[in-house]
Motif scaffolding. Structure first.
Motif, PDB file in Angstrom:
ATOM      1  N   GLY A  30       0.815  -1.211   0.000  1.00 51.52           N
ATOM      2  CA  GLY A  30       0.000   0.000   0.000  1.00 51.52           C
ATOM      3  C   GLY A  30       0.846   1.255   0.000  1.00 51.52           C
ATOM      4  N   ILE A  31       1.890   1.271   0.817  1.00 54.72           N
ATOM      5  CA  ILE A  31       2.791   2.424   0.878  1.00 54.72           C
ATOM      6  C   ILE A  31       3.485   2.632  -0.460  1.00 54.72           C
ATOM      7  CG2 ILE A  31       4.982   3.218   1.855  1.00 54.72           C
ATOM      8  CD1 ILE A  31       2.703   3.777   3.701  1.00 54.72           C
ATOM      9  N   ALA A  32       3.964   1.551  -1.075  1.00 53.91           N
ATOM     10  CA  ALA A  32       4.667   1.661  -2.356  1.00 53.91           C
ATOM     11  C   ALA A  32       3.763   2.235  -3.432  1.00 53.91           C
ATOM     12  CB  ALA A  32       5.202   0.293  -2.782  1.00 53.91           C
ATOM     13  N   ALA A  33       2.525   1.716  -3.536  1.00 58.41           N
ATOM     14  CA  ALA A  33       1.595   2.210  -4.561  1.00 58.41           C
ATOM     15  C   ALA A  33       1.294   3.690  -4.348  1.00 58.41           C
ATOM     16  CB  ALA A  33       0.302   1.397  -4.527  1.00 58.41           C
ATOM     17  N   ALA A  34       1.070   4.065  -3.077  1.00 60.00           N
ATOM     18  CA  ALA A  34       0.745   5.464  -2.794  1.00 60.00           C
ATOM     19  C   ALA A  34       1.920   6.388  -3.083  1.00 60.00           C
ATOM     20  CB  ALA A  34       0.304   5.599  -1.333  1.00 60.00           C
ATOM     21  N   VAL A  36       4.665   5.838  -5.013  1.00 59.28           N
ATOM     22  CA  VAL A  36       5.035   5.905  -6.431  1.00 59.28           C
ATOM     23  C   VAL A  36       4.148   6.912  -7.146  1.00 59.28           C
ATOM     24  CG1 VAL A  36       4.933   4.654  -8.621  1.00 59.28           C
ATOM     25  CG2 VAL A  36       6.066   3.615  -6.665  1.00 59.28           C
ATOM     26  N   THR A  37       2.857   6.815  -6.913  1.00 65.94           N
ATOM     27  CA  THR A  37       1.920   7.748  -7.550  1.00 65.94           C
ATOM     28  C   THR A  37       2.155   9.170  -7.077  1.00 65.94           C
ATOM     29  OG1 THR A  37       0.299   5.955  -7.555  1.00 65.94           O
ATOM     30  CG2 THR A  37      -0.509   8.157  -8.064  1.00 65.94           C
ATOM     31  N   TYR A  38       2.372   9.327  -5.778  1.00 62.96           N
ATOM     32  CA  TYR A  38       2.605  10.668  -5.229  1.00 62.96           C
ATOM     33  C   TYR A  38       3.901  11.256  -5.783  1.00 62.96           C
ATOM     34  CZ  TYR A  38       3.757  14.407  -1.982  1.00 62.96           C
ATOM     35  OH  TYR A  38       4.110  15.621  -1.458  1.00 62.96           O
ATOM     36  N   THR A  39       4.959  10.446  -5.848  1.00 63.88           N
ATOM     37  CA  THR A  39       6.252  10.944  -6.336  1.00 63.88           C
ATOM     38  C   THR A  39       6.139  11.437  -7.768  1.00 63.88           C
ATOM     39  OG1 THR A  39       7.486   9.435  -4.893  1.00 63.88           O
ATOM     40  CG2 THR A  39       8.646  10.316  -6.807  1.00 63.88           C
ATOM     41  N   VAL A  40       5.532  10.620  -8.633  1.00 62.82           N
ATOM     42  CA  VAL A  40       5.396  11.009 -10.033  1.00 62.82           C
ATOM     43  C   VAL A  40       4.522  12.263 -10.156  1.00 62.82           C
ATOM     44  CG1 VAL A  40       4.523  10.308 -12.292  1.00 62.82           C
ATOM     45  CG2 VAL A  40       5.762   8.665 -10.879  1.00 62.82           C
ATOM     46  N   SER A  41       3.411  12.287  -9.413  1.00 60.91           N
ATOM     47  CA  SER A  41       2.515  13.443  -9.471  1.00 60.91           C
ATOM     48  C   SER A  41       3.212  14.689  -8.941  1.00 60.91           C
ATOM     49  CB  SER A  41       1.249  13.168  -8.657  1.00 60.91           C
ATOM     50  OG  SER A  41       0.405  14.296  -8.628  1.00 60.91           O
ATOM     51  N   ASN A 312      -6.388  17.865 -13.098  1.00 63.08           N
ATOM     52  CA  ASN A 312      -6.995  17.183 -11.959  1.00 63.08           C
ATOM     53  C   ASN A 312      -6.800  15.676 -12.025  1.00 63.08           C
ATOM     54  OD1 ASN A 312      -7.945  19.599 -10.898  1.00 63.08           O
ATOM     55  ND2 ASN A 312      -9.855  19.502 -12.055  1.00 63.08           N
ATOM     56  N   GLU A 313      -6.415  15.159 -13.205  1.00 65.89           N
ATOM     57  CA  GLU A 313      -6.194  13.721 -13.327  1.00 65.89           C
ATOM     58  C   GLU A 313      -5.055  13.264 -12.425  1.00 65.89           C
ATOM     59  OE1 GLU A 313      -5.606  12.765 -17.398  1.00 65.89           O
ATOM     60  OE2 GLU A 313      -7.627  13.373 -18.020  1.00 65.89           O
ATOM     61  N   ASN A 314      -4.040  14.111 -12.257  1.00 63.22           N
ATOM     62  CA  ASN A 314      -2.940  13.757 -11.360  1.00 63.22           C
ATOM     63  C   ASN A 314      -3.442  13.601  -9.933  1.00 63.22           C
ATOM     64  OD1 ASN A 314      -1.023  13.892 -13.442  1.00 63.22           O
ATOM     65  ND2 ASN A 314      -0.760  16.077 -13.170  1.00 63.22           N
ATOM     66  N   ASP A 315      -4.288  14.536  -9.497  1.00 67.47           N
ATOM     67  CA  ASP A 315      -4.850  14.451  -8.149  1.00 67.47           C
ATOM     68  C   ASP A 315      -5.711  13.210  -7.995  1.00 67.47           C
ATOM     69  OD1 ASP A 315      -3.607  16.845  -7.555  1.00 67.47           O
ATOM     70  OD2 ASP A 315      -5.366  18.051  -8.060  1.00 67.47           O
ATOM     71  N   MET A 316      -6.470  12.875  -9.037  1.00 74.28           N
ATOM     72  CA  MET A 316      -7.332  11.698  -8.976  1.00 74.28           C
ATOM     73  C   MET A 316      -6.503  10.426  -8.823  1.00 74.28           C
ATOM     74  SD  MET A 316     -10.359  10.474  -8.927  1.00 74.28           S
ATOM     75  CE  MET A 316     -11.354  11.872  -9.466  1.00 74.28           C
ATOM     76  N   ALA A 317      -5.390  10.347  -9.548  1.00 75.94           N
ATOM     77  CA  ALA A 317      -4.531   9.171  -9.450  1.00 75.94           C
ATOM     78  C   ALA A 317      -3.970   9.021  -8.040  1.00 75.94           C
ATOM     79  CB  ALA A 317      -3.398   9.264 -10.470  1.00 75.94           C
ATOM     80  N   TRP A 319      -5.346  10.154  -5.257  1.00 70.27           N
ATOM     81  CA  TRP A 319      -6.432   9.754  -4.370  1.00 70.27           C
ATOM     82  C   TRP A 319      -6.740   8.263  -4.506  1.00 70.27           C
ATOM     83  CZ3 TRP A 319      -7.821  12.154  -0.254  1.00 70.27           C
ATOM     84  CH2 TRP A 319      -7.766  13.549  -0.188  1.00 70.27           C
ATOM     85  N   LEU A 320      -6.704   7.746  -5.722  1.00 69.73           N
ATOM     86  CA  LEU A 320      -6.955   6.315  -5.924  1.00 69.73           C
ATOM     87  C   LEU A 320      -5.860   5.471  -5.283  1.00 69.73           C
ATOM     88  CD1 LEU A 320      -8.190   6.275  -9.643  1.00 69.73           C
ATOM     89  CD2 LEU A 320      -9.559   5.875  -7.582  1.00 69.73           C
ATOM     90  N   ALA A 321      -4.617   5.932  -5.398  1.00 70.02           N
ATOM     91  CA  ALA A 321      -3.503   5.206  -4.788  1.00 70.02           C
ATOM     92  C   ALA A 321      -3.628   5.192  -3.271  1.00 70.02           C
ATOM     93  CB  ALA A 321      -2.176   5.819  -5.216  1.00 70.02           C
ATOM     94  N   PHE A 322      -4.033   6.310  -2.687  1.00 67.30           N
ATOM     95  CA  PHE A 322      -4.188   6.342  -1.234  1.00 67.30           C
ATOM     96  C   PHE A 322      -5.424   5.568  -0.789  1.00 67.30           C
ATOM     97  CE2 PHE A 322      -0.902   9.511  -1.357  1.00 67.30           C
ATOM     98  CZ  PHE A 322      -0.298   9.425  -0.108  1.00 67.30           C
ATOM     99  N   ALA A 323      -6.415   5.443  -1.671  1.00 66.69           N
ATOM    100  CA  ALA A 323      -7.551   4.576  -1.367  1.00 66.69           C
ATOM    101  C   ALA A 323      -7.096   3.115  -1.301  1.00 66.69           C
ATOM    102  CB  ALA A 323      -8.644   4.750  -2.425  1.00 66.69           C
TER     103      ALA A 323
END
Length: 443
Positions: A30-34, A36-41, A312-317, A319-323
């Motif tokens: 879960g941490i890795a997915a969140a 990775v997405t956060y870093t790229v965003s 806003n697509e970056n923010d959505m990604a 949010w999905l990763a943190f979900a």
């Protein structure tokens, strides 16, 4: 006493290796997915020029002709992001900004002077004014930008990137050496140091995450040499320019240059906008700019959002990763509940010999802390592997997008520990409510 609790927590983890691995692995995924997405965003949407981003503006003019098809957004006409060479020259000559530069592009075969012709490579060449380098805080490894005289005369000078200097000159100081560009010999006056503004805001939004081009030459050099790669650059005209001479092309209303200005302060924006509006009125009087005046100045952030580079697509990604992280933490909480309840007899025995509920709570809290630390470290490893995989897939993206800085690494570990402890509070509370009498009967 705390060291004793950590010792008990570590022994507890070792007694149930499978369950411990499941909890640590669940948090790590879960941490890795969140992250990775956060870093790229984060890397894709951060301020590329934080020291002065509120003082740098791109100029957009309502220069379309009366027959030009145009896009309508929210019921209003949209204007082009680029301007013509004619307008760029007029703005540059007026000199109303602290610094200003037009930015163009062409493609040409290039090589070091000492190389054979067969070693030449096709490269994109950035054309601009010398203000470009100071405006955008471009660092220099050797030399500097070309002079004002070089700028106005279009002399055969060039600034190259560190990467090209390493490739052609093995990283040594190449200032004073020459590069063959097409059939021209250009002298190197500067070598840029590492410079990767992310997003690359100053040109087309479609190239926002590409590396900077390796060669920078004066815009006037391009004009002097009559170079324009119509098939390789973005441009548009509202009138027919088929088979026209280059001199006619550059004096036409064809748009192909981005134009950026640096003002003394953010409050000078209104004054420069008044100048732009007066310029548009002047051109209207001269028979140009037939449409409504919708000219504007965009800051870097405003331009990136207008061009959908930051969306806003970056923010959505994220949010999905943190979900997904939340789902992993809920699973981990369930596993903790199972484990802590499985230690009911041990809890009952410790309570019987004098341990308080607080003692039991501290022991399990230390265990949740260790799970968070181990999950964070493993999550960092998974995140690095994930970023490397993304980098292999999207090879055209700048490598710096896929790198976690120290701040993000520390934030990853902190997030893992805090999440593990918070989601462990309920299982810990339930474990501390276990009655010792009911457990001692089963011993």
């Amino acid at each position: 006493m705390l060291s004793y609790y950590f010792k008990l927590a570590w022994l507890s983890l070792r007694k149930t290796p499978l369950l411990s691995v499941l909890m640590v692995g669940t948090i790590a995924l879960g941490i890795a997915a969140a992250m990775v997405t956060y870093t790229v965003s984060y890397m894709m949407t951060k301020d590329p020029l934080p020291a002065k981003s509120d003082r740098i503006f791109t100029v957009q003019l309502s220069s379309w002709g009366p027959q030009q098809p145009y896009k309508v957004v929210d019921g209003r006409e949209e204007i082009p992001a680029m301007i013509s060479y004619r307008d760029a020259q007029n703005l540059k000559t007026a000199a109303k900004a602290r610094q200003e530069t037009a930015i163009g592009l062409f493609k040409s075969m290039s090589r070091a002077e000492q190389q054979n012709r067969r070693d030449a490579q096709m490269r994109m060449v950035r054309t601009t004014h010398n203000d470009f380098f100071a405006m955008f805080d471009v660092p220099f490894l050797y030399g500097s930008a070309w002079s004002e005289q070089d700028d106005s005369a279009g002399n055969q000078v060039v600034v190259i990137t560190k990467a090209l200097n390493d490739e052609l000159f093995d990283g040594v100081n190449s200032v004073g050496h020459h590069i063959v560009l097409g059939e021209s010999l250009l002298q190197i006056v500067g070598v840029m140091d590492d410079w990767f503004p992310i997003p690359r805001f100053y040109y087309l939004s479609s190239q926002a995450y590409h590396d900077p081009h390796d060669l920078f030459v004066p815009l006037q050099y391009q004009i002097n040499q009559e170079i324009f790669s119509r098939s390789d650059v973005t441009w548009a005209c509202w009138q027919d320019i088929e088979d026209v001479a280059f001199s006619d092309f550059i004096t036409s209303d064809c748009i192909w240059l981005f134009y950026w200005v640096e003002l003394e302060s953010a409050k000078d924006r209104a004054d420069y906008m008044d100048f732009i509006n007066a310029y548009v009125d002047e051109q209207k009087s001269a028979g140009r700019f037939a449409r409504e005046n919708l000219s504007r100045l965009f800051t870097i952030d405003e331009y990136l959002r207008w061009a959908d580079v930051v969306s806003n697509e970056n923010d959505m990604a994220v949010w999905l990763a943190f979900a997904f992280l939340l789902a992993c933490l809920l699973n981990c909480m369930s596993l903790m509940m199972t484990k802590f309840y499985g230690k009911g007899s041990e809890i009952g025995l410790r309570r019987a010999v004098g341990a308080s509920r607080q003692d039991i709570g501290w022991q399990f809290l230390c265990e949740a802390f260790l799970i968070g630390i181990l999950g964070g470290v493993l999550g960092l490893l998974f995140a690095q592997l994930g970023l490397q995989l993304i980098q292999q897939i999207f090879t055209y993206l700048n490598d710096t997008i896929m790198q976690m800085d120290l701040r993000i690494m520390l934030m990853t570990l902190l997030l893992s520990v805090v999440a593990s402890v918070l989601f462990g509070l309920w299982p810990i509370y339930r474990a501390t409510r276990i009655q010792p009498s009911s457990q001692l009967k089963s011993l």
